[in-house]
Design a protein around this motif. Structure first.
Motif, PDB file in Angstrom:
ATOM      1  N   GLU A 280     -22.723  13.324  -4.739  1.00 14.47           N
ATOM      2  CA  GLU A 280     -21.246  12.950  -5.038  1.00 14.47           C
ATOM      3  C   GLU A 280     -20.688  14.262  -5.414  1.00 14.47           C
ATOM      4  OE1 GLU A 280     -20.765  10.228  -7.999  1.00 14.47           O
ATOM      5  OE2 GLU A 280     -21.447   8.495  -7.046  1.00 14.47           O
ATOM      6  N   LEU A 281     -19.400  14.443  -5.318  1.00 16.20           N
ATOM      7  CA  LEU A 281     -18.664  15.549  -5.757  1.00 16.20           C
ATOM      8  C   LEU A 281     -17.286  15.156  -6.287  1.00 16.20           C
ATOM      9  CD1 LEU A 281     -18.342  18.852  -5.349  1.00 16.20           C
ATOM     10  CD2 LEU A 281     -17.037  18.522  -3.350  1.00 16.20           C
ATOM     11  N   GLN A 282     -17.016  15.948  -7.306  1.00 19.51           N
ATOM     12  CA  GLN A 282     -15.933  15.650  -8.093  1.00 19.51           C
ATOM     13  C   GLN A 282     -14.829  16.710  -8.035  1.00 19.51           C
ATOM     14  OE1 GLN A 282     -15.184  12.621  -9.266  1.00 19.51           O
ATOM     15  NE2 GLN A 282     -17.137  11.844  -9.514  1.00 19.51           N
ATOM     16  N   LEU A 283     -13.746  16.621  -7.034  1.00 25.49           N
ATOM     17  CA  LEU A 283     -12.731  17.689  -6.825  1.00 25.49           C
ATOM     18  C   LEU A 283     -11.506  17.677  -7.781  1.00 25.49           C
ATOM     19  CD1 LEU A 283     -11.923  20.170  -5.263  1.00 25.49           C
ATOM     20  CD2 LEU A 283     -11.148  18.678  -3.443  1.00 25.49           C
ATOM     21  N   PHE A 284     -11.434  18.685  -8.574  1.00 28.72           N
ATOM     22  CA  PHE A 284      -9.945  18.487  -9.366  1.00 28.72           C
ATOM     23  C   PHE A 284      -8.941  19.510  -8.722  1.00 28.72           C
ATOM     24  CE2 PHE A 284      -8.191  19.308 -14.253  1.00 28.72           C
ATOM     25  CZ  PHE A 284      -7.674  18.057 -13.967  1.00 28.72           C
ATOM     26  N   ASN A 285      -7.893  18.782  -8.023  1.00 33.71           N
ATOM     27  CA  ASN A 285      -6.986  19.566  -7.334  1.00 33.71           C
ATOM     28  C   ASN A 285      -5.429  19.108  -7.578  1.00 33.71           C
ATOM     29  OD1 ASN A 285      -6.274  21.443  -5.291  1.00 33.71           O
ATOM     30  ND2 ASN A 285      -7.354  20.309  -3.628  1.00 33.71           N
ATOM     31  N   TRP A 286      -4.707  20.102  -7.167  1.00 31.33           N
ATOM     32  CA  TRP A 286      -3.301  19.717  -7.095  1.00 31.33           C
ATOM     33  C   TRP A 286      -3.076  18.442  -6.309  1.00 31.33           C
ATOM     34  CZ3 TRP A 286       0.304  22.959  -9.352  1.00 31.33           C
ATOM     35  CH2 TRP A 286      -0.280  24.414  -9.876  1.00 31.33           C
ATOM     36  N   GLY A 287      -2.034  17.800  -6.721  1.00 33.36           N
ATOM     37  CA  GLY A 287      -1.717  16.518  -5.975  1.00 33.36           C
ATOM     38  C   GLY A 287      -1.128  16.929  -4.643  1.00 33.36           C
ATOM     39  N   ASP A 288      -1.317  15.745  -3.558  1.00 35.02           N
ATOM     40  CA  ASP A 288      -0.696  15.926  -2.340  1.00 35.02           C
ATOM     41  C   ASP A 288      -1.071  17.331  -1.524  1.00 35.02           C
ATOM     42  OD1 ASP A 288       0.529  14.769  -0.288  1.00 35.02           O
ATOM     43  OD2 ASP A 288       2.534  15.491  -0.844  1.00 35.02           O
ATOM     44  N   TYR A 289      -2.562  17.737  -1.960  1.00 37.02           N
ATOM     45  CA  TYR A 289      -2.823  18.990  -1.396  1.00 37.02           C
ATOM     46  C   TYR A 289      -4.063  19.129  -0.769  1.00 37.02           C
ATOM     47  CZ  TYR A 289      -2.480  24.187  -2.489  1.00 37.02           C
ATOM     48  OH  TYR A 289      -2.427  25.491  -2.421  1.00 37.02           O
ATOM     49  N   THR A 290      -4.707  17.797  -0.632  1.00 37.75           N
ATOM     50  CA  THR A 290      -6.059  17.852   0.064  1.00 37.75           C
ATOM     51  C   THR A 290      -6.018  16.856   1.353  1.00 37.75           C
ATOM     52  OG1 THR A 290      -6.941  18.042  -2.199  1.00 37.75           O
ATOM     53  CG2 THR A 290      -8.630  17.385  -0.319  1.00 37.75           C
ATOM     54  N   ASN A 291      -6.365  17.244   2.267  1.00 37.67           N
ATOM     55  CA  ASN A 291      -6.252  16.778   3.576  1.00 37.67           C
ATOM     56  C   ASN A 291      -7.254  15.859   3.872  1.00 37.67           C
ATOM     57  OD1 ASN A 291      -5.981  16.004   6.257  1.00 37.67           O
ATOM     58  ND2 ASN A 291      -5.998  17.929   7.290  1.00 37.67           N
ATOM     59  N   PRO A 292      -6.964  14.336   3.812  1.00 35.93           N
ATOM     60  CA  PRO A 292      -7.932  13.334   4.003  1.00 35.93           C
ATOM     61  C   PRO A 292      -8.755  13.479   5.092  1.00 35.93           C
ATOM     62  CG  PRO A 292      -5.740  12.314   3.498  1.00 35.93           C
ATOM     63  CD  PRO A 292      -5.433  13.992   3.836  1.00 35.93           C
ATOM     64  N   GLU A 293      -8.303  13.798   6.309  1.00 34.68           N
ATOM     65  CA  GLU A 293      -9.230  14.188   7.352  1.00 34.68           C
ATOM     66  C   GLU A 293     -10.405  14.964   7.152  1.00 34.68           C
ATOM     67  OE1 GLU A 293      -8.352  15.658  12.132  1.00 34.68           O
ATOM     68  OE2 GLU A 293      -6.784  15.058  11.035  1.00 34.68           O
ATOM     69  N   LEU A 294      -9.876  16.333   6.485  1.00 31.80           N
ATOM     70  CA  LEU A 294     -10.693  17.195   5.965  1.00 31.80           C
ATOM     71  C   LEU A 294     -11.894  16.565   5.092  1.00 31.80           C
ATOM     72  CD1 LEU A 294     -11.598  20.362   5.578  1.00 31.80           C
ATOM     73  CD2 LEU A 294     -10.783  19.893   3.114  1.00 31.80           C
ATOM     74  N   ILE A 295     -11.787  15.673   4.138  1.00 31.40           N
ATOM     75  CA  ILE A 295     -12.455  14.879   3.317  1.00 31.40           C
ATOM     76  C   ILE A 295     -13.521  14.003   4.028  1.00 31.40           C
ATOM     77  CG2 ILE A 295     -12.834  13.387   1.472  1.00 31.40           C
ATOM     78  CD1 ILE A 295     -11.910  16.419   0.811  1.00 31.40           C
ATOM     79  N   ALA A 296     -12.854  13.323   4.884  1.00 28.68           N
ATOM     80  CA  ALA A 296     -13.510  12.391   5.857  1.00 28.68           C
ATOM     81  C   ALA A 296     -14.731  12.946   6.737  1.00 28.68           C
ATOM     82  CB  ALA A 296     -12.644  11.691   6.872  1.00 28.68           C
ATOM     83  N   LYS A 297     -14.146  14.066   7.115  1.00 31.46           N
ATOM     84  CA  LYS A 297     -15.160  14.969   7.916  1.00 31.46           C
ATOM     85  C   LYS A 297     -16.427  15.463   7.321  1.00 31.46           C
ATOM     86  CE  LYS A 297     -15.314  19.168  11.053  1.00 31.46           C
ATOM     87  NZ  LYS A 297     -14.606  20.259  11.646  1.00 31.46           N
ATOM     88  N   PHE A 298     -15.967  16.021   5.858  1.00 28.66           N
ATOM     89  CA  PHE A 298     -17.064  16.456   4.946  1.00 28.66           C
ATOM     90  C   PHE A 298     -18.063  15.553   4.684  1.00 28.66           C
ATOM     91  CE2 PHE A 298     -18.468  17.354   0.710  1.00 28.66           C
ATOM     92  CZ  PHE A 298     -19.401  18.524   1.047  1.00 28.66           C
ATOM     93  N   GLU A 299     -17.590  14.238   4.140  1.00 35.62           N
ATOM     94  CA  GLU A 299     -18.553  13.303   4.007  1.00 35.62           C
ATOM     95  C   GLU A 299     -19.156  12.695   5.018  1.00 35.62           C
ATOM     96  OE1 GLU A 299     -15.637  10.880   0.314  1.00 35.62           O
ATOM     97  OE2 GLU A 299     -15.622  10.152   2.419  1.00 35.62           O
ATOM     98  N   GLU A 300     -18.795  12.673   6.456  1.00 39.47           N
ATOM     99  CA  GLU A 300     -19.504  12.174   7.421  1.00 39.47           C
ATOM    100  C   GLU A 300     -20.600  13.241   7.876  1.00 39.47           C
ATOM    101  OE1 GLU A 300     -18.597  10.984  12.302  1.00 39.47           O
ATOM    102  OE2 GLU A 300     -17.036  11.566  10.873  1.00 39.47           O
ATOM    103  N   GLU A 301     -20.235  14.494   7.794  1.00 38.37           N
ATOM    104  CA  GLU A 301     -21.396  15.521   8.032  1.00 38.37           C
ATOM    105  C   GLU A 301     -22.238  15.561   7.131  1.00 38.37           C
ATOM    106  OE1 GLU A 301     -19.674  19.159   9.169  1.00 38.37           O
ATOM    107  OE2 GLU A 301     -18.324  18.403  10.950  1.00 38.37           O
ATOM    108  N   THR A 302     -21.965  15.560   5.663  1.00 30.11           N
ATOM    109  CA  THR A 302     -23.238  15.557   4.649  1.00 30.11           C
ATOM    110  C   THR A 302     -23.491  14.510   4.147  1.00 30.11           C
ATOM    111  OG1 THR A 302     -21.338  15.801   3.069  1.00 30.11           O
ATOM    112  CG2 THR A 302     -21.657  17.896   4.542  1.00 30.11           C
ATOM    113  N   GLY A 303     -22.891  13.241   3.884  1.00 28.66           N
ATOM    114  CA  GLY A 303     -23.066  12.182   3.420  1.00 28.66           C
ATOM    115  C   GLY A 303     -22.663  12.193   1.778  1.00 28.66           C
ATOM    116  N   ILE A 304     -22.150  13.097   1.463  1.00 24.85           N
ATOM    117  CA  ILE A 304     -21.712  13.298   0.148  1.00 24.85           C
ATOM    118  C   ILE A 304     -20.183  12.775   0.036  1.00 24.85           C
ATOM    119  CG2 ILE A 304     -20.868  15.119  -1.643  1.00 24.85           C
ATOM    120  CD1 ILE A 304     -22.780  17.213  -0.294  1.00 24.85           C
ATOM    121  N   LYS A 305     -20.390  11.754  -1.384  1.00 21.27           N
ATOM    122  CA  LYS A 305     -18.895  11.239  -1.492  1.00 21.27           C
ATOM    123  C   LYS A 305     -18.018  12.038  -2.507  1.00 21.27           C
ATOM    124  CE  LYS A 305     -16.075   7.919  -2.209  1.00 21.27           C
ATOM    125  NZ  LYS A 305     -14.876   7.447  -1.160  1.00 21.27           N
TER     126      LYS A 305
END
Length: 341
Positions: free
Chosen positions: A23-48
């Protein structure tokens, strides 16, 4: 830099977030993180990945400093990185775990706020300027007069984003001063100008991508990428670079000192420094990034966008904000408190 925090994110931020392997907890500005980026990272690493939003540097700093939040990574702006370091809230990076550190563009490898990039890796960078709907006002928009001495056409139609450092710094430069000054005469001029201007504003709010696109607001102090997104929906929205002085900023990812998911955090930081993935970061929020080679993967409409490419004659008016001294921070806070009344 950015948008309004959601009620759901606030609720999440109010509780301690459990850590677990994978798992990974990311604290970031709102409306600033690409859902496609996160989906790709989760698929490649298995990290939620769980993302919790914040709306300002001060909000993020206060939440983490209070302790027990359970976040692994945070994304402070350049002028706040030294504060996070001095408070011991972020840790020095083990560069042996970040082979893609070499992809950081030369101009971003050794920066004043983080020498040698020892504590952060780039996320996005941009500017704070003014946006105007040219249907409402067709005069010069490259000036902070848009919000500090609004033309008649914009009175009662201007928003000012409630980001203290940006707003006060823009005002200080407008009255002939410099950001983080301790000169009380100049600070008084800035305070007086803000208090004089406030009755002519419509609001102090976030969410300007949507509101300017919908013609709900005719002008705003805001961030270039968010206004780029508004312009894609409404061609009448234009972005101005105040000639009196405007703000450059860079947000960077830092590993919190009490992070629980450290290996996962390193995987994410290394992942976003791959050029193709850095371009995904930019493609969503519409800001530039600091990674060499990412241009080849960037959306075509970003390569010559007026919100991204600063006019040559105005480049010298852009300034990265320094980290204010404690005394200057006190002055800023006092002005901001008075402005909120």
């Amino acid at each position: 830099m950015r948008n309004i925090v959601s009620a759901v994110a606030l609720l999440m931020a109010g509780t301690s977030l459990a850590s677990a392997e994978g798992e990974l907890q990311l604290f970031n500005w709102g409306d600033y993180t690409n859902p496609e980026l996160i989906a790709k990272f989760e698929e490649e690493t298995g990290i939620k990945v769980t993302i919790t939003d914040y709306d300002s540097n001060d909000t993020a700093l206060a939440k983490v400093e209070a302790g027990g939040a359970g976040f692994d990574l945070v994304v402070p702006s350049a002028n706040y990185v030294p504060i996070w370091r001095e408070k011991g809230l972020i840790q020095e990076l083990d560069l042996s775990k970040l082979p893609n550190h070499a992809n950081i563009a030369p101009e971003w490898r050794d920066v004043p706020w983080d020498p040698g990039r020892s504590h952060t890796v780039p996320w996005q960078w941009g500017s704070t300027g003014v946006a105007v709907n040219v249907d409402a006002y067709d005069g010069d928009i490259n000036t902070s007069a848009i919000f500090l001495d609004p033309p008649e056409e914009l009175v009662g139609k201007v928003n000012v984003t409630p980001e203290m450092n940006d707003v006060i710094s823009l005002t200080l430069m407008y009255v002939g001063g410099e950001p983080c000054t301790e000169d009380t005469e100049v600070l008084k001029k800035a305070r007086d100008k803000l208090l004089e201007a406030k009755p002519k504003w419509l609001s102090m709010d976030y969410g300007m991508t949507e509101k300017m696109a919908a013609n709900d607001v005719m002008a705003s102090v805001y961030w270039n990428g968010a206004i780029f997104r508004a312009r894609l929906q409404n061609e009448k929205v234009k972005y101005g670079y105040p000639k009196e002085g405007f703000v450059f900023w860079m947000d960077s990812v830092a590993l919190l000192s009490d992070a629980q998911n450290v290996d996962e955090a390193y995987q994410f930081m290394n992942f976003i420094m791959e050029p193709e993935n850095a371009a995904l970061v930019s493609a969503f929020a519409r800001y530039a990034n600091g990674i060499s080679g990412s241009d080849a993967f960037m959306p075509e409409d970003m390569k010559d966008a007026p919100e991204i490419v600063v006019p040559e004659d105005l480049k010298s008016a852009g300034h990265f904000l320094p980290t204010c001294s404690p005394k200057a921070q006190e002055y800023y806070a006092a002005i901001w408190t008075e402005l909120q009344k």
